[in-house]
Design a protein around this motif. Structure first.
Motif, PDB file in Angstrom:
ATOM      1  N   LYS A 210     -12.664 -10.709  23.602  1.00  0.00           N
ATOM      2  CA  LYS A 210     -13.654 -11.820  23.125  1.00  0.00           C
ATOM      3  C   LYS A 210     -14.177 -11.360  21.784  1.00  0.00           C
ATOM      4  O   LYS A 210     -14.879 -10.292  21.961  1.00  0.00           O
ATOM      5  N   VAL A 211     -13.758 -12.093  20.673  1.00  0.00           N
ATOM      6  CA  VAL A 211     -14.288 -11.838  19.462  1.00  0.00           C
ATOM      7  C   VAL A 211     -14.521 -13.244  18.713  1.00  0.00           C
ATOM      8  O   VAL A 211     -14.182 -14.127  19.118  1.00  0.00           O
ATOM      9  N   ASP A 212     -15.312 -12.910  17.634  1.00  0.00           N
ATOM     10  CA  ASP A 212     -15.835 -14.088  16.825  1.00  0.00           C
ATOM     11  C   ASP A 212     -14.764 -14.482  15.962  1.00  0.00           C
ATOM     12  O   ASP A 212     -14.419 -15.678  15.577  1.00  0.00           O
ATOM     13  N   TYR A 213     -14.352 -13.460  15.110  1.00  0.00           N
ATOM     14  CA  TYR A 213     -13.182 -13.669  14.091  1.00  0.00           C
ATOM     15  C   TYR A 213     -11.921 -12.840  14.273  1.00  0.00           C
ATOM     16  O   TYR A 213     -12.239 -11.542  14.431  1.00  0.00           O
ATOM     17  N   VAL A 214     -10.926 -13.333  14.064  1.00  0.00           N
ATOM     18  CA  VAL A 214      -9.639 -12.294  13.642  1.00  0.00           C
ATOM     19  C   VAL A 214      -9.360 -12.302  12.331  1.00  0.00           C
ATOM     20  O   VAL A 214      -9.094 -13.186  11.619  1.00  0.00           O
ATOM     21  N   LEU A 215      -9.172 -11.029  11.831  1.00  0.00           N
ATOM     22  CA  LEU A 215      -8.689 -10.922  10.353  1.00  0.00           C
ATOM     23  C   LEU A 215      -7.402 -10.115  10.394  1.00  0.00           C
ATOM     24  O   LEU A 215      -7.326  -9.095  11.069  1.00  0.00           O
ATOM     25  N   THR A 216      -6.370 -10.678   9.879  1.00  0.00           N
ATOM     26  CA  THR A 216      -5.008  -9.890   9.817  1.00  0.00           C
ATOM     27  C   THR A 216      -4.350 -10.033   8.630  1.00  0.00           C
ATOM     28  O   THR A 216      -4.873 -11.061   7.734  1.00  0.00           O
ATOM     29  N   HIS A 217      -3.309  -9.354   8.199  1.00  0.00           N
ATOM     30  CA  HIS A 217      -2.665  -9.427   6.821  1.00  0.00           C
ATOM     31  C   HIS A 217      -1.598 -10.772   7.130  1.00  0.00           C
ATOM     32  O   HIS A 217      -1.514 -11.677   6.614  1.00  0.00           O
ATOM     33  N   ASP A 218      -0.850 -10.458   8.104  1.00  0.00           N
ATOM     34  CA  ASP A 218       0.487 -11.107   8.635  1.00  0.00           C
ATOM     35  C   ASP A 218      -0.433 -12.037   9.632  1.00  0.00           C
ATOM     36  O   ASP A 218      -1.466 -12.153   9.940  1.00  0.00           O
TER      37      ASP A 218
ATOM     38  N   GLU B 290       0.953  -1.138  -0.019  1.00  0.00           N
ATOM     39  CA  GLU B 290      -0.223  -0.009   0.163  1.00  0.00           C
ATOM     40  C   GLU B 290       0.891   1.330   0.049  1.00  0.00           C
ATOM     41  O   GLU B 290       1.849   1.129   0.565  1.00  0.00           O
ATOM     42  N   ASN B 291       0.396   2.476  -0.611  1.00  0.00           N
ATOM     43  CA  ASN B 291       1.164   3.573  -0.442  1.00  0.00           C
ATOM     44  C   ASN B 291       0.568   4.325   0.590  1.00  0.00           C
ATOM     45  O   ASN B 291      -0.447   5.104   0.612  1.00  0.00           O
ATOM     46  N   TYR B 292       1.301   4.346   2.081  1.00  0.00           N
ATOM     47  CA  TYR B 292       0.766   4.957   2.862  1.00  0.00           C
ATOM     48  C   TYR B 292       0.735   6.402   2.803  1.00  0.00           C
ATOM     49  O   TYR B 292       0.046   7.062   3.543  1.00  0.00           O
TER      50      TYR B 292
ATOM     51  N   GLY C  99      -0.873  -4.838   8.135  1.00  0.00           N
ATOM     52  CA  GLY C  99       0.462  -4.494   8.184  1.00  0.00           C
ATOM     53  C   GLY C  99       1.118  -5.870   8.090  1.00  0.00           C
ATOM     54  O   GLY C  99       0.790  -7.015   8.174  1.00  0.00           O
ATOM     55  N   ALA C 100       2.537  -5.618   7.636  1.00  0.00           N
ATOM     56  CA  ALA C 100       3.379  -6.861   7.333  1.00  0.00           C
ATOM     57  C   ALA C 100       4.732  -6.189   6.886  1.00  0.00           C
ATOM     58  O   ALA C 100       4.745  -4.990   6.372  1.00  0.00           O
ATOM     59  N   GLU C 101       5.716  -6.817   7.098  1.00  0.00           N
ATOM     60  CA  GLU C 101       7.081  -6.459   6.686  1.00  0.00           C
ATOM     61  C   GLU C 101       7.453  -7.081   5.568  1.00  0.00           C
ATOM     62  O   GLU C 101       7.363  -8.228   5.025  1.00  0.00           O
ATOM     63  N   SER C 102       8.008  -6.107   4.445  1.00  0.00           N
ATOM     64  CA  SER C 102       8.309  -6.552   2.994  1.00  0.00           C
ATOM     65  C   SER C 102       9.366  -7.601   3.181  1.00  0.00           C
ATOM     66  O   SER C 102      10.516  -6.902   3.765  1.00  0.00           O
ATOM     67  N   PRO C 103       9.522  -8.771   2.728  1.00  0.00           N
ATOM     68  CA  PRO C 103      10.962  -9.287   2.676  1.00  0.00           C
ATOM     69  C   PRO C 103      12.009  -8.940   1.919  1.00  0.00           C
ATOM     70  O   PRO C 103      13.156  -8.870   1.936  1.00  0.00           O
ATOM     71  N   ASP C 104      11.477  -8.004   1.058  1.00  0.00           N
ATOM     72  CA  ASP C 104      12.503  -7.590  -0.007  1.00  0.00           C
ATOM     73  C   ASP C 104      12.759  -5.989   0.161  1.00  0.00           C
ATOM     74  O   ASP C 104      13.000  -5.202  -0.564  1.00  0.00           O
TER      75      ASP C 104
ATOM     76  N   TRP D 203       7.263   1.515   2.649  1.00  0.00           N
ATOM     77  CA  TRP D 203       6.980   2.585   3.414  1.00  0.00           C
ATOM     78  C   TRP D 203       7.060   2.215   4.651  1.00  0.00           C
ATOM     79  O   TRP D 203       6.726   0.742   4.989  1.00  0.00           O
ATOM     80  N   LYS D 204       7.855   2.914   5.912  1.00  0.00           N
ATOM     81  CA  LYS D 204       7.964   2.253   6.972  1.00  0.00           C
ATOM     82  C   LYS D 204       6.603   1.971   7.881  1.00  0.00           C
ATOM     83  O   LYS D 204       6.532   1.287   8.680  1.00  0.00           O
ATOM     84  N   GLU D 205       5.598   2.623   7.385  1.00  0.00           N
ATOM     85  CA  GLU D 205       4.343   2.430   7.902  1.00  0.00           C
ATOM     86  C   GLU D 205       3.709   1.185   7.896  1.00  0.00           C
ATOM     87  O   GLU D 205       2.813   0.736   8.258  1.00  0.00           O
ATOM     88  N   GLU D 206       4.398   0.205   6.798  1.00  0.00           N
ATOM     89  CA  GLU D 206       4.022  -1.120   6.680  1.00  0.00           C
ATOM     90  C   GLU D 206       3.951  -1.836   7.946  1.00  0.00           C
ATOM     91  O   GLU D 206       3.111  -2.828   8.028  1.00  0.00           O
ATOM     92  N   LEU D 207       4.517  -1.496   9.044  1.00  0.00           N
ATOM     93  CA  LEU D 207       4.656  -2.282  10.180  1.00  0.00           C
ATOM     94  C   LEU D 207       3.774  -1.008  11.287  1.00  0.00           C
ATOM     95  O   LEU D 207       4.118  -0.013  11.055  1.00  0.00           O
ATOM     96  N   PRO D 208       3.264  -1.689  11.956  1.00  0.00           N
ATOM     97  CA  PRO D 208       2.337  -0.950  13.046  1.00  0.00           C
ATOM     98  C   PRO D 208       3.517  -0.183  13.834  1.00  0.00           C
ATOM     99  O   PRO D 208       4.427  -0.398  14.186  1.00  0.00           O
TER     100      PRO D 208
END
Length: 229
Positions: free
Chosen positions: A152-160, A67-69, A113-118, A129-134
């Motif tokens: 307590k939640v029903d579902y967890v949605l994450t990128h990483d 994403e372009n932060y 959020g996630a860290e670019s391996p490259d 962008w450094k903002e890729e990590l929280p």
């Protein structure tokens, strides 16, 4: 109905074919990061965004590492579904990290959020962008929102994903970073039914409670959410 899918990376064809093309105004689609339609700000990209804005369904997306932060921060933050989102126009929204949304009576923890391996090969402000990590503030906001619902939640949605999901699978790559550690930490505290994440470009059911999603379209209203595209 709520539907989940994985990284779209600016590929408009993902929305023009398959099950997504038939969805209506009462449906919600959630992209689990690397949405990719806020990337270069080009006229072609704006045409694609305009097309998505005209869809009858609500489109939510988590952020990833593609994403372009700088572009993303221009969109206003508002309250929607009980959490914070950025409105991109029409029915398209970016879900702010740590929001707990209520969709069709179910609670969804959303954390992008996630860290670019490259990242060493990328240019800051151009394709990285450094903002890729929280930030520390985003981690704190997430914990505050979880505390408000007693973790307590029903579902967890994450990128990483938590490193605990990755350590024993073929998905694991690279070293554990702060985001992995944070997700490990909340994993131990959370009561949840299922955890879905994108990032790894695979459609893999890791366990009865965790699943990596890429091109699959998961319908949350179907028994055990087993729908495959």
């Amino acid at each position: 109905m709520v539907y989940l899918t994985g990284d779209t990376h600016g590929d408009i064809e993902r929305f023009k074919h398959g099950r997504l093309r038939w969805l209506g105004k009462r449906d919600i689609v959630v992209v689990l990061g690397d949405f990719g339609f806020v990337w270069d700000g080009s006229k072609e990209e704006q045409k694609k965004l305009d097309w998505l804005r005209k869809r009858p369904y609500t489109l939510l997306f988590l952020d990833g590492s593609h994403e372009n932060y700088d572009l993303l921060k221009q969109y206003p933050v508002e309250e929607l579904f009980g959490g914070k989102v950025q409105a991109l126009g029409g029915n398209v929204y970016h879900v702010c990290r740590g929001s707990v949304l209520e969709l069709e009576g179910k609670k969804y923890l959303c954390f992008g959020g996630a860290e670019s391996p490259d990242k060493e090969d990328r240019e800051p402000g151009v394709n990285w962008w450094k903002e890729e990590l929280p930030s520390d503030e985003e981690y704190a906001a997430c914990e505050a929102n979880l505390a408000a619902c007693d973790y307590k939640v029903d579902y967890v949605l994450t990128h990483d994903a938590p490193s605990r999901f990755l350590d024993f699978t073929a998905l694991a790559c690279g070293e554990t970073n702060q985001l992995h550690s944070f997700l490990d930490k909340i994993l131990l505290k959370l009561t949840y039914e299922k955890w879905f994440f994108g990032c790894y470009h695979k459609d893999v059911q890791l366990s009865t409670k965790s699943r990596c999603v890429f091109c699959d379209v998961v319908c949350m209203g179907e028994r055990h959410a087993k729908w495959r595209k």
